[in-house]
Design an enzyme around this catalytic site. Sequence first.
Site, mmCIF file in Angstrom:
data_model
loop_
_atom_site.group_PDB
_atom_site.id
_atom_site.type_symbol
_atom_site.label_atom_id
_atom_site.label_comp_id
_atom_site.label_asym_id
_atom_site.label_seq_id
_atom_site.Cartn_x
_atom_site.Cartn_y
_atom_site.Cartn_z
ATOM 1 N N LYS A 213 -4.943 30.767 18.560
ATOM 2 C CA LYS A 213 -5.997 29.779 18.362
ATOM 3 C C LYS A 213 -6.651 29.951 16.997
ATOM 4 C CE LYS A 213 -10.078 27.764 20.523
ATOM 5 N NZ LYS A 213 -10.933 27.704 21.718
ATOM 6 N N GLU A 219 -2.555 41.388 17.366
ATOM 7 C CA GLU A 219 -1.276 41.645 18.032
ATOM 8 C C GLU A 219 -0.260 40.568 17.652
ATOM 9 O OE1 GLU A 219 -4.496 42.808 21.149
ATOM 10 O OE2 GLU A 219 -4.200 41.270 19.605
ATOM 11 N N GLY A 272 -8.196 29.313 25.309
ATOM 12 C CA GLY A 272 -6.841 29.861 25.320
ATOM 13 C C GLY A 272 -6.178 29.811 26.677
ATOM 14 N N ARG A 273 -6.898 30.189 27.737
ATOM 15 C CA ARG A 273 -6.282 30.216 29.060
ATOM 16 C C ARG A 273 -6.169 28.835 29.685
ATOM 17 N NH1 ARG A 273 -11.086 32.226 28.637
ATOM 18 N NH2 ARG A 273 -12.855 31.688 29.988
ATOM 19 N N GLU A 358 -10.748 36.272 33.860
ATOM 20 C CA GLU A 358 -11.365 36.134 32.541
ATOM 21 C C GLU A 358 -12.429 35.045 32.558
ATOM 22 O OE1 GLU A 358 -9.331 34.859 28.560
ATOM 23 O OE2 GLU A 358 -9.323 37.046 28.651
ATOM 24 N N HIS A 389 7.778 43.719 52.091
ATOM 25 C CA HIS A 389 8.290 45.076 52.244
ATOM 26 C C HIS A 389 7.556 46.057 51.335
ATOM 27 C CE1 HIS A 389 11.730 43.849 54.768
ATOM 28 N NE2 HIS A 389 11.626 42.728 54.096
ATOM 29 N N LYS A 499 -11.405 45.532 21.442
ATOM 30 C CA LYS A 499 -10.756 45.173 20.170
ATOM 31 C C LYS A 499 -11.551 45.714 18.978
ATOM 32 C CE LYS A 499 -8.478 40.911 21.658
ATOM 33 N NZ LYS A 499 -8.329 39.466 21.392
#
Length: 533
Positions: A213, A219, A272-273, A358, A389, A499
């Site tokens: 964005k 990263e 962003g999400r 978030e 399981h 960060k």
Amino acid sequence: MTKTAADIWSKLAKLPQPTLLELFSATRDGGEGADEPGGAERVAMLSGRIELAGEATDDLMAPGGILFDWSKTHLDRAVLAQFAELAEAMDFAGMRDKLFAGEVVNPTEGRAADHATLRGVGDEAKTEEAAALIDRMGMLVGAIHQGALGEIDHLIHIGIGGSALGPALGVDALARDFARCDVHVVSNIDGVALEAAFAKCDPAKTLIAVASKTFTTIETMTNAESALKWLADNGVSDPGGRVVALTANPEGAVEWGVDETRILPFQESVGGRYSIWSSIGFPIAMAVGMDDFREMLAGAAEVDKHFRDTPLEDNLVLRASFADLYYTRVRGCQTRAVFAYDERLGLFPDYLQQLEMESNGKRVTADMQPVDGPTAPITWGGVGTDAQHAVFQLLHQGTHLIPVDFIASIAPGDELDPAHHRILLMNCFAQGAALMAGKAGKDPARNYPGDRPSATILCDDLDAATLGALIAFHEHRTFASAVLMGINPFDQFGVELGKQMAKAIEQGGEEFDASTDGLLALAFDKNQTSELT
């Protein structure tokens, strides 16, 4: 006298708590709760469909829809009535109107939340702007598929968080049968992840998408630099010419070196999400084509319209939010589990983790007051029948009360013997029934207490429109819960402190606690020793 939210929460906590079996048999018992519908009437009261048929492109989408069944939860008329009062007290209708009108609903950052406009729903000017940006993406996707950038067989999509989870989910869900481009989504700064993508791609036929964005995410930009170096080291003469930028900061992308013709912007007011519907969805369009991408938008738009236009008493999204808040705040449930009985939705629980935790993992209200109770539950899950399981032992016989969502598709995603899908669905439905009913036994180790809640989301088919609808349903479910708790779901300052401290470590000269200082000394001393030897 007008009830406050605190009054309503107090009343909810004091309501009777009948078991699920009692709720299903209420009308048959004819006792004190005789006016509470049971059996099929209860299912009808707490279930509903959202139809997805409509025009996505020049062709009609195949008719289809999604059933949302919340009857195996502890919602009843008394609980629903209190939550309806809560919605009024928290001005839910007004906040919903603000969301779709493009007004500020993110007060800490002074922003609207315009993800619905990307699907064509909301403020007219903003939907037109969004449509133009999606058309621009469509032209670039079409040009690449037609060979404008040479032969492109692979796409390495580099992003993190919402810039990676959405594309990964979309590609995994929709591109298993046929993919026009082999897509690899890389989010982790761990070089192992990027090297794994390199190993599967021919650099001469690989395109790089950089999704950020701000176009400053450390990263993402570090991985992008390494990807360019990989192209150059493997004989690509113009690595920069193989980069497509997906960003709300096109100027930053130009400064980094991406040509304007390969920059696909999206709005600053899209979080962003919530950005899978924007140019962040570029890798989905590259894999399955723009027609399918537009169908995904159209499916989401049907949920937008349902959420926006349906009265509160029949609103399926709001009903899911009521159940979520009931279990978190009244029953003290700290987690909510999501199990997709469809291999193609294997990443859906991961996607919901970020979306819900978030957005609603907050400790202050929108007006900066401490919250008066728990907010987001811890979202987790997996894929059925694998999870049966592994974790279902705890769900059936553990000491935790954990609401469960089951998601399945009536139509199979494979062409094998129909027995595969029949067994899959039988297991899905049986788990919900078993969690509710339980089974008494003389042997305590074989005793199942039951009265464990679940909801079922049953799709007619899992196609692009259905995937879009599922994601949009959970976006609005998250928003509805936030409004009823009085919190802001659209900021995410909680991700920043770590960060900042990582940057401080990189710059050096700052002391931390003894444990962190010891770890830093040990790790970096060892790395330096390794490099020297």
